[in-house]
Design an enzyme around this catalytic site. Structure first.
Site, PDB file in Angstrom:
ATOM      1  N   LYS A  70       0.831  -1.209   0.000  1.00  0.00           N
ATOM      2  CA  LYS A  70       0.000   0.000   0.000  1.00  0.00           C
ATOM      3  C   LYS A  70       0.869   1.265   0.000  1.00  0.00           C
ATOM      4  CE  LYS A  70      -3.823   2.363   0.875  1.00  0.00           C
ATOM      5  NZ  LYS A  70      -4.662   2.523  -0.309  1.00  0.00           N
ATOM      6  N   ILE A  81     -10.129   5.067  -0.471  1.00  0.00           N
ATOM      7  CA  ILE A  81      -9.467   4.850   0.814  1.00  0.00           C
ATOM      8  C   ILE A  81      -8.738   6.128   1.210  1.00  0.00           C
ATOM      9  CG2 ILE A  81      -7.806   3.406   2.071  1.00  0.00           C
ATOM     10  CD1 ILE A  81     -10.228   1.810   0.974  1.00  0.00           C
ATOM     11  N   ASN A  98       5.028   1.011  -2.955  1.00  0.00           N
ATOM     12  CA  ASN A  98       4.308   2.080  -3.639  1.00  0.00           C
ATOM     13  C   ASN A  98       4.469   3.360  -2.817  1.00  0.00           C
ATOM     14  OD1 ASN A  98       1.464   3.571  -3.934  1.00  0.00           O
ATOM     15  ND2 ASN A  98       1.704   2.332  -5.764  1.00  0.00           N
ATOM     16  N   CYS A 111      -3.303   8.432  -8.216  1.00  0.00           N
ATOM     17  CA  CYS A 111      -4.404   8.113  -7.318  1.00  0.00           C
ATOM     18  C   CYS A 111      -5.511   9.144  -7.451  1.00  0.00           C
ATOM     19  CB  CYS A 111      -3.945   8.063  -5.861  1.00  0.00           C
ATOM     20  SG  CYS A 111      -5.329   7.618  -4.786  1.00  0.00           S
ATOM     21  N   GLY A 161      -8.428  -5.307 -13.574  1.00  0.00           N
ATOM     22  CA  GLY A 161      -9.494  -6.277 -13.811  1.00  0.00           C
ATOM     23  C   GLY A 161      -9.064  -7.706 -14.035  1.00  0.00           C
TER      24      GLY A 161
END
Ligand SMILES: Cc1cc2nc3c(=O)[nH]c(=O)nc-3n(C[C@H](O)[C@H](O)[C@H](O)COP(=O)(O)OP(=O)(O)OC[C@H]3O[C@@H](n4cnc5c(N)ncnc54)[C@H](O)[C@@H]3O)c2cc1C
Ligand SMILES: Cc1cc2nc3c(=O)[nH]c(=O)nc-3n(C[C@H](O)[C@H](O)[C@H](O)COP(=O)(O)O)c2cc1C
Ligand code: FES
Lengths: 267, 309
Positions: B47, B73, B103, B135, B249
């Protein structure tokens, strides 16, 4: 955080309508069932529902260690719980569990008071079942039809008190009315341990009351979840911390779902 | 039948197979210990980490939608100090037998450089840094860096100055020409690119008339974005010569193979992990089966293998 999480393909033994919108489902889960402690949950992948990408969390209502089974009590409220209600015996369902930190074992000296709102009775039933000294429980709901597992609680030896908002059954009012009476009525040399699960507003009220009476209380929070294991930070609540704001967001699936009322940052 | 060679090279690091986890969907690794066999994965991406601890956004933060999910988030994380020192984070990650990608993000250019230089000093056990300039869920920084060629170049350059750890830049799909961004970040020192991050999106509860996400908008991920991801990967593979980590996906081996054929050297599994934590492992097995079925000995023989009409 539980270190013994498993992923298991379980078999549905029974899935029956309990009453109204409530169902009770039982799985044969030899891997998960032996290590369940009260207040833990499973995260369930709905079979035959590829459109429902995310799992759904449900408290473990009961376990039978001899038969290696575990059961859930759930209310049909949306797509996932509806799909679950249509699962038939014999179906394979993938579970993650037992997840989360449940309720701590009760101190034998203290009176256990269970406070459960709606399906909150599911996460607290094992507390009653495993208690050395039976205490009392307060089951609250909006109306008579939402009062569940009253007899099961009675069979554990717990005194059962019922409250409904509309007065259709038991005391007309809310669970904290009865909790207040119980706490007021405690002999001076007796203290209580409160175990609660229900809607946020109820937990907040229970936590406040417990703090006022210097009773220890453990609250189990049902926050919407995604991963269920601590990876995504979806399910957070505010817990007191020595940060700038006096709180930090803590994952209920990983560090909870049970927290001590004293640690919760109520706004 | 001999086993096909699944290993791929990402800069100086050889991965045992091309499957890694996508940032934000695998926590800091520890959350999945006991459930996922790390030593079978190509790698994991943790994360996003910033120089400061961050609360993230209000709840609710995620919502399931048709063919995917929306998340906002807001990059909650413990901050770089705790990430480096606390046993649940970097010290734990160092014990894992898999490639670890960290990340990173910040609100300013300096923030990005700061995390990078802190990690430079602690680089043991870190296979690479993934610079998140894409993001959609934070007000400052984040995607604004990823949707301006000038800022994207500057931020990558600043991180490059701060570290010699291999750099991956995570590209935003919310741009007109993603190939231009890939070229720009590579020109500024990025060793690899990863794509795609999520799409800005919204879902409304028709009974309360409220957005289903507290921050109103979030990022869309999951099966619904896959065809867009594949096209973008194909475009980027035509524009740059560096390894591409493809994501968006992936739920099955067939999905992953499409990404490899489109030109990705490695693939990341994200949302599918929530559905089934074993997805990355199943994808790895499925790729091996596919190679066997077609008698292909080396996975590199299918990378970029799409035969365009
Ligand atoms: C730790 C825990 C224990 C739970 N125990 C029980 C139980 O014993 N019995 C029971 O009936 N219900 C329980 N719930 C609530 C149950 O998970 C939701 O009712 C269920 O997920 C709703 O799914 P749905 O698809 O029917 O509803 P939808 O509203 O269609 O669900 C959409 C999304 O929202 C999430 N969601 C919606 N409401 C809730 C909620 N209240 N809590 C968590 N996620 C939610 C779903 O997981 C899903 O991702 C528990 C929740 C948690 C977090
Ligand atoms: C809950 C969640 C959290 C995420 N957090 C991050 C993050 O911190 N940093 C980042 O670069 N990408 C983050 N992403 C984006 C994913 O890494 C990935 O790019 C995207 O979800 C598309 O892949 P998928 O469809 O397989 O999930 C997150 C995605 C989700 C669903
Ligand atoms: S649901 Fe993912 S962290 Fe709790």
């Amino acid at each position: 955080m539980s270190l013994s999480n498993f992923q298991e393909d379980t078999r549905v033994l029974e899935n029956k309508n309990y009453k109204g919108d409530y169902f009770c489902i039982t799985f044969h889960a030899p891997t998960i069932s032996p290590s369940v402690t009260p207040g833990q949950f499973v995260h369930l992948r709905l079979p035959n529902s590829p459109d429902l990408l995310l799992r759904r969390p449900f408290s473990i209502y009961d376990v039978d260690t001899e038969l290696s089974t575990l059961s859930l009590i759930y209310k049909v409220i949306g797509k996932g719980s509806k799909a679950l209600s249509q699962v038939s015996a014999g179906t394979t369902v993938n579970l993650l569990g037992p997840l989360g930190n449940g309720f701590p074992p009760a101190n034998k000296e203290k009176l256990i008071i269970i406070v459960a709102g709606g399906y909150g009775c599911a996460s607290t039933f094992l507390v009653a079942k495993t208690a050395v000294n039976p205490g009392c429980c307060i089951l609250g709901a909006r109306t008579r039809d939402d009062i569940l597992v009253e007899n099961e609680f009675k069979q554990t030896g717990f005194e059962v008190n019922i409250t409904t908002n509309d007065g259709s059954y038991g005391h007309k009012g809310i669970v904290t009315d009865v909790l207040q009476q119980k706490l007021n009525g405690l002999p001076y040399n007796q203290s209580a341990s409160i175990y609660a699960c229900g809607p946020d507003a109820m937990l907040k009220a229970v936590g406040r009351l417990a703090l006022k009476h210097h009773a220890e209380s453990y609250l189990s929070f049902d926050m919407p979840m995604c991963c269920g294991v601590g990876a995504c930070f979806t399910c957070v609540i505010k817990i007191k911390a020595d940060s700038r704001d006096g709180w930090e967001y803590v994952r209920t699936c990983y560090n909870g779902p049970v927290f001590e009322a004293n640690d919760v940052f109520f706004e | 039948m001999s086993k096909p060679d699944l290993s791929v090279q990402l800069c100086d690091r050889k991965l045992r197979n091309p499957v890694v986890t996508a940032s934000g969907t695998f926590g800091y690794g520890k959350e999945y210990s006991g459930l996922v066999r790390f030593e079978q994965l190509g790698g994991i991406t943790v994360k996003g980490v910033s120089p400061f601890p961050s609360h993230g956004n209000n709840t609710p933060r995620t919502s399931e939608v048709d063919f995917g999910m929306i998340n906002s988030i807001g990059l909650q994380n413990p901050g770089i100090d705790k990430f480096i020192a606390h046993p649940d984070y970097l010290p734990f990650l160092r014990t894992l037998d898999t490639a670890v990608y960290v990340n990173i993000w910040g609100k300013t250019m300096e923030d990005y450089a700061e995390v990078a230089s802190r990690l430079q000093a602690e680089r043991e056990g870190i296979a690479g840094l993934e610079i998140n300039i894409s993001c959609p869920n934070i007000k400052e920084g984040g995607m604004s860096f990823g949707t301006s060629l000038e800022l994207a170049g500057k931020v990558v350059n600043a991180v490059r100055q701060a570290t010699d750890i291999p750099l991956i830049t995570k590209l935003s799909p919310n741009v007109n020409n993603i190939a231009d961004f890939a070229r720009c970040v590579v020109d500024n020192g990025s060793d690899m690119v990863s794509l795609i991050n999520t799409f800005p999106s919204m879902a409304i509860d028709i009974y309360t008339r409220k957005p289903k996400i507290a921050a109103n908008f979030g990022g869309l991920s999951g099966p619904g974005i896959k065809p867009i991801s594949i096209k973008m990967i194909y475009e980027v593979s035509q524009a740059v010569d560096v390894p591409i980590i493809g994501m968006g996906g992936i739920f099955s081996a067939a999905d992953a193979i499409e990404f490899l054929l489109a030109g990705a050297t490695a693939v990341a599994v994200g949302t599918a992990i929530f559905s089934d934590p074993q997805t990355p492992i199943k994808v790895i097995q499925g790729i091996a089966d596919y190679l066997n079925d077609y008698d292909i000995k080396d996975i590199n023989d299918i990378i970029g293998g799409v035969e365009i009409n």
